[in-house]
Write an enzyme that holds these catalytic residues in place. Structure first.
Site, PDB file in Angstrom:
ATOM      1  N   GLU A  56       2.742   1.114 -10.281  1.00 39.20           N
ATOM      2  CA  GLU A  56       1.722   0.605 -11.185  1.00 39.20           C
ATOM      3  C   GLU A  56       1.313   1.747 -12.117  1.00 39.20           C
ATOM      4  O   GLU A  56       1.140   2.857 -11.638  1.00 39.20           O
ATOM      5  CB  GLU A  56       0.487   0.124 -10.427  1.00 39.20           C
ATOM      6  CG  GLU A  56      -0.506  -0.573 -11.371  1.00 39.20           C
ATOM      7  CD  GLU A  56      -1.711  -1.162 -10.644  1.00 39.20           C
ATOM      8  OE1 GLU A  56      -1.847  -0.951  -9.419  1.00 39.20           O
ATOM      9  OE2 GLU A  56      -2.505  -1.823 -11.302  1.00 39.20           O
ATOM     10  N   MET A  58      -2.496   2.592  -3.338  1.00 39.90           N
ATOM     11  CA  MET A  58      -1.764   1.551  -4.063  1.00 39.90           C
ATOM     12  C   MET A  58      -1.361   0.421  -3.127  1.00 39.90           C
ATOM     13  O   MET A  58      -0.831   0.665  -2.046  1.00 39.90           O
ATOM     14  CB  MET A  58      -0.534   2.196  -4.726  1.00 39.90           C
ATOM     15  CG  MET A  58       0.286   1.231  -5.529  1.00 39.90           C
ATOM     16  SD  MET A  58      -0.672   0.528  -6.916  1.00 39.90           S
ATOM     17  CE  MET A  58       0.101  -1.069  -7.030  1.00 39.90           C
ATOM     18  N   GLU A  73      -7.299  -1.976  -0.694  1.00 43.64           N
ATOM     19  CA  GLU A  73      -5.845  -2.177  -0.833  1.00 43.64           C
ATOM     20  C   GLU A  73      -5.402  -3.383  -0.022  1.00 43.64           C
ATOM     21  O   GLU A  73      -4.574  -4.170  -0.467  1.00 43.64           O
ATOM     22  CB  GLU A  73      -5.071  -0.923  -0.392  1.00 43.64           C
ATOM     23  CG  GLU A  73      -5.468   0.372  -1.096  1.00 43.64           C
ATOM     24  CD  GLU A  73      -5.528   0.285  -2.614  1.00 43.64           C
ATOM     25  OE1 GLU A  73      -4.773  -0.511  -3.196  1.00 43.64           O
ATOM     26  OE2 GLU A  73      -6.349   1.012  -3.207  1.00 43.64           O
ATOM     27  N   HIS A 121      -6.159  -6.618  -1.797  1.00 43.35           N
ATOM     28  CA  HIS A 121      -5.252  -6.902  -2.904  1.00 43.35           C
ATOM     29  C   HIS A 121      -4.107  -7.826  -2.475  1.00 43.35           C
ATOM     30  O   HIS A 121      -3.471  -8.453  -3.322  1.00 43.35           O
ATOM     31  CB  HIS A 121      -4.627  -5.609  -3.432  1.00 43.35           C
ATOM     32  CG  HIS A 121      -5.365  -4.970  -4.573  1.00 43.35           C
ATOM     33  ND1 HIS A 121      -5.821  -5.679  -5.665  1.00 43.35           N
ATOM     34  CD2 HIS A 121      -5.695  -3.669  -4.822  1.00 43.35           C
ATOM     35  CE1 HIS A 121      -6.396  -4.838  -6.526  1.00 43.35           C
ATOM     36  NE2 HIS A 121      -6.345  -3.615  -6.035  1.00 43.35           N
TER      37      HIS A 121
HETATM   38  N1  0A1 Z   1      -4.038  -0.586  -8.080  1.00 46.43           N
HETATM   39  C1  0A1 Z   1      -4.527   0.566  -7.381  1.00 46.43           C
HETATM   40  C2  0A1 Z   1      -4.828   1.745  -8.183  1.00 46.43           C
HETATM   41  C3  0A1 Z   1      -3.744   2.426  -8.908  1.00 46.43           C
HETATM   42  C4  0A1 Z   1      -3.623   2.231 -10.250  1.00 46.43           C
HETATM   43  C5  0A1 Z   1      -2.748   2.957 -11.006  1.00 46.43           C
HETATM   44  C6  0A1 Z   1      -1.983   3.882 -10.371  1.00 46.43           C
HETATM   45  O1  0A1 Z   1      -1.152   4.650 -11.098  1.00 46.43           O
HETATM   46  C7  0A1 Z   1      -1.301   4.631 -12.465  1.00 46.43           C
HETATM   47  C8  0A1 Z   1      -2.092   4.096  -9.006  1.00 46.43           C
HETATM   48  C9  0A1 Z   1      -2.964   3.344  -8.281  1.00 46.43           C
HETATM   49  C10 0A1 Z   1      -5.887   0.217  -6.803  1.00 46.43           C
HETATM   50  O2  0A1 Z   1      -6.679  -0.428  -7.455  1.00 46.43           O
HETATM   51  O3  0A1 Z   1      -6.150   0.650  -5.712  1.00 46.43           O
HETATM   52 ZN    ZN Z   2      -7.366  -2.042  -6.854  1.00 44.19          ZN
END
Ligand code: 0A1
Ligand code: ZN
Length: 878
Positions: free
Chosen positions: A128, A270, A305, A308
């Site tokens: 991500e 993540m 996490e 999600h």
């Molecule tokens: N989706 C993850 C956070 C996340 C977002 C971007 C990243 O790299 C650019 C890494 C992790 C969360 O909300 O926990």
């Molecule tokens: Zn998140």
């Protein structure tokens, strides 16, 4: 300037469905210390819902060395495709076809920590938002959901553990001391949720039985030496899984759930499907290494996490403009989970403190953007407090407007209607509307417009008619690119207190079903209460039901009254904060020589302390002074030194005038027996350590002795760090020896050393910046590790306003030196660091000139990353 071409702007209005879809992807990773290869086989089909018929297909891909490209089994002729720095274009591909590609990548050189990279002895991934394109050619966008099957091959001895998403299918030996594992994920997913880990890891394991009786194997993987620090994360995971079943009816859906802790990670963690990858900071904890805040952070991030899996993975985002669809909702879910696990008011206070300090500032500055932005240059720059925390507030308001039962019906509908889809914020809000029968079209403004609404309230009591009226006016300030905004739909929870501090019954003239909830929709609106026998004290915006700045002309006496009597814990805290802010800013503005604290403040302080046993954590929140940066945000221009001087002066005065009382409470709160981690013990430590800070500020000999003794006792990391931070600010002769003692004990423990870097970077002492410069060459420091960068450079810039905003500009020059070095190593982290200059327009002229010079220096640097370029441009344009 002029050496960097301005990066392209991506717009929501330009969204088009993908021209082809990908049904299945088979990946094979041949992991090598040098020469790693990725083989991919995808089945593609023209997308029937595409809006136009494309004659070419563009796949994203960066930093890939091509080895081979085959279409439907035949090597592709050179005139059928083109490769450039950003991808692979296929000319006239068939309506359905199989594409096989092989590329070579260099995880060993990947310091950006996006895509496949090395962390210590591990291979791991972060995809991500757009990291997958650094692994193989792909339609790297969240609305392309495919079934993934992954085979990993690596040296057996060095990488005994091979993990990917989904369920484990097969494993075995290969010639040459190598082995393989195959993973299959039955749930179609966008590639940003892909993950792979290979390394020599230990694990802890539990079994979780879901509500419907399925058994799930839970594992947390970490390096061998940290295996005794995983219990708290595991217990948090199990609590989160149960909570999601009870509160949202959501069960886990695979046979295994794996978490891996890695040392080098850009963010917190993540949510990759079935294989969450975590910054080690949000997994590892032991009482001697982690503070209470660390424990709470782990519980929240593990839950976040995990949550999600439904809000993000099973239902994902159509495009990155919808990021808050998954992040806002998931933060709201983790906030509610933590509130249920500990103290609800304290959790709310902590969340609002973050929101006000960071999000309100973002909303008022050059980087302001809506919860759903409509354009960006680099999506990595939009993982912001607005998308996350304000996004959570926007979901919270919908929950508030619908009430708990209807909100649950609405989320059930969302999960049922959109499972397996990539959707938008509108789809979410439509479920809220359909389940409740309400019209939320005006509510959508919260997603569309940036800026923190300001709500002004006045009141009027009519004794003859026994009526009480509240008049509301709202205004949403202009923000970059958005002017003259319409009024918002704002839920404001209120209560009325009588002279004894008891709740008055609420009877609304408009017959509102929930008389305590005011739904503000107009620019000006009046709400009338009937049968009010005496002029009440209004308690407004209870529980902070909307992310607004609320202004009511309270007298000091009314605020003291609310701080002592309000039944709403949040508003007791808020009243105390308003009082402290008023007292401090009045003295800053008057430029007083001798700081004083009025008697009634000391009385309120005493009263709250005396009742602290009921809820020590809440008392600790109420007795804390607003931060320097928050106070700075309330002034224009901010008086950096004045605020520091007066705030410290107030602490010292309280410490002196209440010394015997503070000492008595300190001793009563001190733990003698074993360390406990329940809410009461955490609250007691928080309060005790706050009292210690007041005592030390007071300057008494007893306080210093207590502080040194608390450090030397090494009872738990919360107490050690509280004492160490005070030592680091001090000029005590023991300072050097204590800092050296800490470093000697923990030199091999990077997460603990981060704390050591931070206390020094945040020290008020005048020699802090030179000290930080020296620490850059400390053997434990590295620019390649984001946690180290945050703990030293980030802590200095974000946590030390006095020294960062040095009037000679040395703090800004230091920051920009580091940012420019870092941009070549890790652009995401460089861009984040530079945002510490976001508030530069709120400084006095001299400081503004220094800040501008530094920002111009960034823009003049050739070869800037897109991440850093966008931030520097926006800061300067403002
Ligand atoms: N989706 C993850 C956070 C996340 C977002 C971007 C990243 O790299 C650019 C890494 C992790 C969360 O909300 O926990
Ligand atoms: Zn998140």
């Amino acid at each position: 300037m002029g050496k960097n071409a301005t990066p392209k702007t991506i717009r929501l209005a330009d969204y088009r469905p993908p021209p082809w879809t990908i049904d299945t992807v088979d990946l094979c990773f041949d992991l090598r210390e040098k020469g790693t290869r990725v083989f991919s086989r995808m089945t593609l089909a023209r997308n029937p819902t595409a809006t136009e018929r494309a004659d070419r297909l563009r796949l994203d891909g960066e930093a890939l060395t091509p080895v081979c490209i085959r279409l439907d089994g035949s090597e592709l002729h050179g005139d059928r495709y083109r490769i450039d720095d950003e991808g692979l274009t296929l000319f006239d591909p068939p309506d359905r076809f199989v594409l096989e590609t092989e590329v070579e990548i260099a995880p060993e050189d990947n310091t950006r920590l996006e895509g496949l990279y090395r962390s210590g002895g591990l291979f791991c991934t972060q995809c991500e938002a757009e990291g997958f394109r650094r692994i193989t050619w792909y339609l790297d966008r969240p609305d392309v959901m495919a079934r993934f099957n992954v085979r990993i091959e690596a040296d057996h001895a060095r990488y005994p553990v091979l993990l990917s998403n989904g369920n484990p299918m097969e494993a075995g030996e290969l010639p040459g001391g190598r082995h393989y594992a195959v993973w299959d994920d039955p749930f179609p997913k966008p590639c940003y949720l892909f993950a792979l880990v290979a390394g020599d890891l230990e694990h802890v394991e539990e079994t979780f039985t879901t509500a419907s009786g399925r058994r799930v194997r839970l594992r947390i993987y970490t390096e061998r030496e940290n295996i005794d620090r995983c219990d708290h994360a595991m217990r948090s995971l199990i609590r989160a899984m149960r909570w999601d079943e009870v509160r949202y009816g959501r069960e886990y859906d695979l046979d295994v759930f794996n978490i891996v802790a890695v040392n080098d990670f850009n963010m917190g963690a993540m949510e990759n499907k079935g294989l969450n990858i975590f910054n080690a900071k949000y997994v590892l904890a032991r009482p001697d290494t982690a503070t209470d805040a660390d424990y709470q952070g782990i519980e929240a991030v593990v839950a976040h996490e995990y949550f999600h899996n439904w809000t993000g993975n099973r239902i994902t985002c159509r495009d990155w403009f919808q990021l808050s669809l998954k992040e806002g909702f998931t933060v709201y879910r983790d906030q509610e989970f933590s509130a249920d696990m500990g103290s609800r008011s304290v959790k709310r206070i902590d969340d609002v403190r973050v929101l006000r300090a960071h999000q309100f500032a973002e909303d008022a500055g050059p980087m302001a953007h809506p919860v759903r932005p409509d354009h960006y240059m680099e999506i990595n720059n939009f993982y912001t407090v607005t998308v996350y925390e304000k996004g959570a507030e926007v979901v919270r308001m919908q929950a508030e407007l619908l009430g708990p039962e209807t909100f649950r019906k609405a989320t059930d509908l969302y999960f049922e209607r959109h499972d397996g889809q990539a959707v938008t914020v509108e789809d979410f809000v439509r479920c809220m509307e359909d389940a409740s029968g309400r019209d939320l079209s005006q509510f959508m403004h919260w997603y569309r417009y940036a800026g923190t609404p300001e709500v002004e309230v006045t009141d009027e009591y009519d004794a003859a008619d026994r009526r009480y009226r509240l008049h509301f006016r709202q205004r949403v300030p202009d923000t970059p690119g958005q002017k003259d905004k319409p009024p918002f739909h704002i839920p404001i929870r209120v209560g009325l207190l009588d002279a004894e501090g008891c709740e008055l019954p609420l009877v609304r003239a408009d017959g509102a079903a929930d008389p305590s909830l005011v739904e503000l929709r107009e620019s000006e609106q009046t709400v009338e209460f009937l049968e009010v026998d005496e002029p009440p004290v209004p308690s407004l915006l209870r529980g902070f039901t909307a992310p607004v700045k609320l202004q009511f002309d309270y007298s000091d006496a009314q605020l003291h009254f609310l701080a002592a009597h309000d039944s709403d814990g949040f508003n007791r805290w808020d009243a105390a904060q308003r009082l402290a802010q008023r007292m401090i800013l009045a003295q800053v503005e008057a430029g007083v020589d001798r700081v004083s604290v009025p008697q009634d403040h000391l009385e309120t302080f005493r009263r709250i302390l005396e009742r602290a046993d009921e809820d020590p954590a809440l008392a600790a929140e109420i007795l804390q002074l607003p931060s320097e940066s928050w106070l700075g945000d309330q002034m224009d221009p901010m008086d950096v030194e004045g605020i520091h001087r007066v705030r410290e002066g107030v602490k010292a005065e309280v410490g002196r005038r209440l010394e015997p009382l503070l000492l008595a409470h300190y001793h009563a709160l001190d733990e003698t027996g074993d360390y406990r981690l329940d809410a009461d013990a955490i609250g007691r430590r928080a309060l005790k350590n706050l009292l210690l800070a007041y005592l030390v500020a007071g300057g008494g000999e007893a306080a210093r002795a207590l502080c040194l003794a608390q450090y030397r006792r090494h009872h738990n990391m919360t107490d050690v760090m509280a004492a160490l931070a005070l030592v680091a600010h001090s000029h005590w002769p023991e300072r050097g020896a204590i800092l050296a003692d800490f470093a000697e004990r923990w030199k091999d423990d990077p997460l603990v050393m981060d704390k050591w870097f931070s206390v020094q970077a945040m020290s008020h002492r005048e020699d802090t910046l030179p000290g930080v410069q020296v620490l850059l060459s400390h053997p434990s420091f590295s620019l390649e590790n984001p946690n180290r960068v945050r703990s030293l450079i980030g802590a200095f810039a974000a946590g030390n306003p006095l020294r960062f905003h040095a009037p000679d500009g040395s703090g800004y020059a230091f920051l920009v030196d580091r940012v420019l070095e870092l941009d070549a190593v890790n652009p995401q982290i460089a861009a984040r660091l530079l945002r510490n200059l976001s508030r530069w327009r709120r400084l006095d002229e001299g400081r503004q000139a220094h800040a501008r010079e530094q920002l111009e220096r960034v823009l003049a640097r050739p070869g800037l990353s897109r991440d850093l370029h966008e931030v520097a441009l926006k800061l300067l344009e403002s």
